[in-house]
Design a protein around this motif. Sequence first.
Motif, PDB file in Angstrom:
ATOM      1  N   SER A 241      -2.482  17.032  27.405  1.00  0.00           N
ATOM      2  CA  SER A 241      -2.783  16.446  28.694  1.00  0.00           C
ATOM      3  C   SER A 241      -3.795  15.815  29.216  1.00  0.00           C
ATOM      4  O   SER A 241      -5.028  16.298  29.340  1.00  0.00           O
ATOM      5  N   GLY A 242      -4.316  14.738  30.528  1.00  0.00           N
ATOM      6  CA  GLY A 242      -4.508  14.373  31.175  1.00  0.00           C
ATOM      7  C   GLY A 242      -6.361  15.225  31.004  1.00  0.00           C
ATOM      8  O   GLY A 242      -6.267  14.724  29.973  1.00  0.00           O
ATOM      9  N   ILE A 243      -6.176  15.384  32.000  1.00  0.00           N
ATOM     10  CA  ILE A 243      -8.481  16.436  31.879  1.00  0.00           C
ATOM     11  C   ILE A 243      -8.733  16.338  30.112  1.00  0.00           C
ATOM     12  O   ILE A 243      -9.422  16.573  29.779  1.00  0.00           O
ATOM     13  N   GLY A 244      -7.550  17.218  30.149  1.00  0.00           N
ATOM     14  CA  GLY A 244      -8.131  18.521  28.237  1.00  0.00           C
ATOM     15  C   GLY A 244      -8.046  17.378  27.435  1.00  0.00           C
ATOM     16  O   GLY A 244      -9.239  17.416  26.422  1.00  0.00           O
ATOM     17  N   ARG A 245      -6.572  16.552  27.314  1.00  0.00           N
ATOM     18  CA  ARG A 245      -7.095  15.780  26.524  1.00  0.00           C
ATOM     19  C   ARG A 245      -8.491  14.128  26.427  1.00  0.00           C
ATOM     20  O   ARG A 245      -9.273  14.097  25.421  1.00  0.00           O
TER      21      ARG A 245
ATOM     22  N   ASP B   5      -5.062  11.409  37.927  1.00  0.00           N
ATOM     23  CA  ASP B   5      -4.656  10.270  37.347  1.00  0.00           C
ATOM     24  C   ASP B   5      -3.713  11.214  35.894  1.00  0.00           C
ATOM     25  O   ASP B   5      -4.392  10.727  35.788  1.00  0.00           O
ATOM     26  N   THR B   6      -3.377  11.731  36.500  1.00  0.00           N
ATOM     27  CA  THR B   6      -2.653  12.912  34.964  1.00  0.00           C
ATOM     28  C   THR B   6      -1.045  12.736  35.478  1.00  0.00           C
ATOM     29  O   THR B   6      -0.765  12.909  36.216  1.00  0.00           O
ATOM     30  N   PRO B   7      -0.718  13.511  34.284  1.00  0.00           N
ATOM     31  CA  PRO B   7       0.994  13.642  34.221  1.00  0.00           C
ATOM     32  C   PRO B   7       0.873  14.880  34.599  1.00  0.00           C
ATOM     33  O   PRO B   7       2.179  15.241  34.675  1.00  0.00           O
ATOM     34  N   ILE B   8      -0.022  15.784  35.622  1.00  0.00           N
ATOM     35  CA  ILE B   8       0.360  17.037  35.707  1.00  0.00           C
ATOM     36  C   ILE B   8       1.586  16.878  37.321  1.00  0.00           C
ATOM     37  O   ILE B   8       1.920  17.146  37.403  1.00  0.00           O
ATOM     38  N   TYR B   9       1.244  16.328  37.587  1.00  0.00           N
ATOM     39  CA  TYR B   9       2.650  15.701  38.674  1.00  0.00           C
ATOM     40  C   TYR B   9       3.945  15.653  38.609  1.00  0.00           C
ATOM     41  O   TYR B   9       4.962  15.798  38.935  1.00  0.00           O
TER      42      TYR B   9
ATOM     43  N   SER C 275       1.180  14.803  26.261  1.00  0.00           N
ATOM     44  CA  SER C 275       1.255  14.216  27.765  1.00  0.00           C
ATOM     45  C   SER C 275       0.490  13.160  27.392  1.00  0.00           C
ATOM     46  O   SER C 275      -0.606  13.247  26.130  1.00  0.00           O
ATOM     47  N   PRO C 276       0.506  11.989  27.924  1.00  0.00           N
ATOM     48  CA  PRO C 276      -0.801  11.101  28.177  1.00  0.00           C
ATOM     49  C   PRO C 276      -1.782  11.602  28.811  1.00  0.00           C
ATOM     50  O   PRO C 276      -1.497  12.480  30.121  1.00  0.00           O
ATOM     51  N   VAL C 277      -3.126  10.862  29.350  1.00  0.00           N
ATOM     52  CA  VAL C 277      -3.821  11.010  29.654  1.00  0.00           C
ATOM     53  C   VAL C 277      -3.894  11.335  30.900  1.00  0.00           C
ATOM     54  O   VAL C 277      -4.319  12.053  32.164  1.00  0.00           O
ATOM     55  N   THR C 278      -3.899   9.832  31.136  1.00  0.00           N
ATOM     56  CA  THR C 278      -3.000   9.555  32.519  1.00  0.00           C
ATOM     57  C   THR C 278      -1.025   9.252  32.953  1.00  0.00           C
ATOM     58  O   THR C 278      -0.429   9.591  32.341  1.00  0.00           O
TER      59      THR C 278
END
Length: 323
Positions: free
Chosen positions: A18-22, A191-195, A286-289
Amino acid sequence: MKGAPPHAPVVVITGASSGIGRATARRYARHGARLVLASRSRAALETVAAECRELGAQAVAVPTDVSHEGEVRSLAAAAVLEFGRIDVWVGNAGVFAYGAFEHLPSTVFRQVLETNLMGQVHGARAVLPYFRRQGSGTLVMVGSLYSRVGSPIISPYVTSKWGLLGFAECLRQELRGSGIRVRVVLPGTVDTPIYQHAANVTTRHVRPLPPAASPERVARAIERAPRRRRFSAYVGRVQKSTVLVHDLAPAAYDAASSLMVERVELHGAGAEVTVGTVLEAPAAASPVTGGWRSRGVRLLWAAAAAAALSTLLVRRRPQAAAG
């Protein structure tokens, strides 16, 4: 699937689901890298690996919990078994937690450190023997603006990121002249789903501090890091300026940081108390953003930030007059 050329770099990416990794996996895939993708969930990884293959890359998924050293060693060994070498190791896996230090469960605090900091330590310990054997390789660690500044209610995350920067500097010094490079990428809000995945014991709803950079910007910095001479690279010029305020005017930074958390980062009431994905992986990719750059969210952020700044100025004016 189109095969990558034999000279294509072999890149290991943790936190790839997800996020930055994806976003980083996609960027490397477009450049034809041979990818070894790691996160805790096999199903999530297979989704990202399939995306990378569609972009023309060779990609394998290796489920890995970076807080377990043995699993990280197995990840490195799997990469070498599959492709014969490792050229770039991207340490990106991370989790987040909101809550005052005294209210956060010790299990959550410890797991944030185990994932964000010890996961990087385990990655370095696993990959450095292969880099030594090759006489080359780049270890890219994804830190944070919070590797340089602090903030209320996110003490485990800040602790892990400060520790990461110190560890990376020590490695850089120890590896001088070895042909092995250490690079650190320091993003501000992204802007990632980590939050959405964060643990939260505040009972209030949370949102990241603005402005949020796109994950693709961070992925670009990660992909470029092995070719750059600089040890560290910030992503997010506006938030980088807070480092100067933190260093030169710590009292002003503390006041502003506390107010921004209270008026911008936290909002509303009645939020569910949750450990998020800190202790267990999400079942799917999870999505990238995370949706934090939409026009509506930006407007709400701007209004909240303006109100917080106005309150801070009003509070400081009587103090200045009294002085």
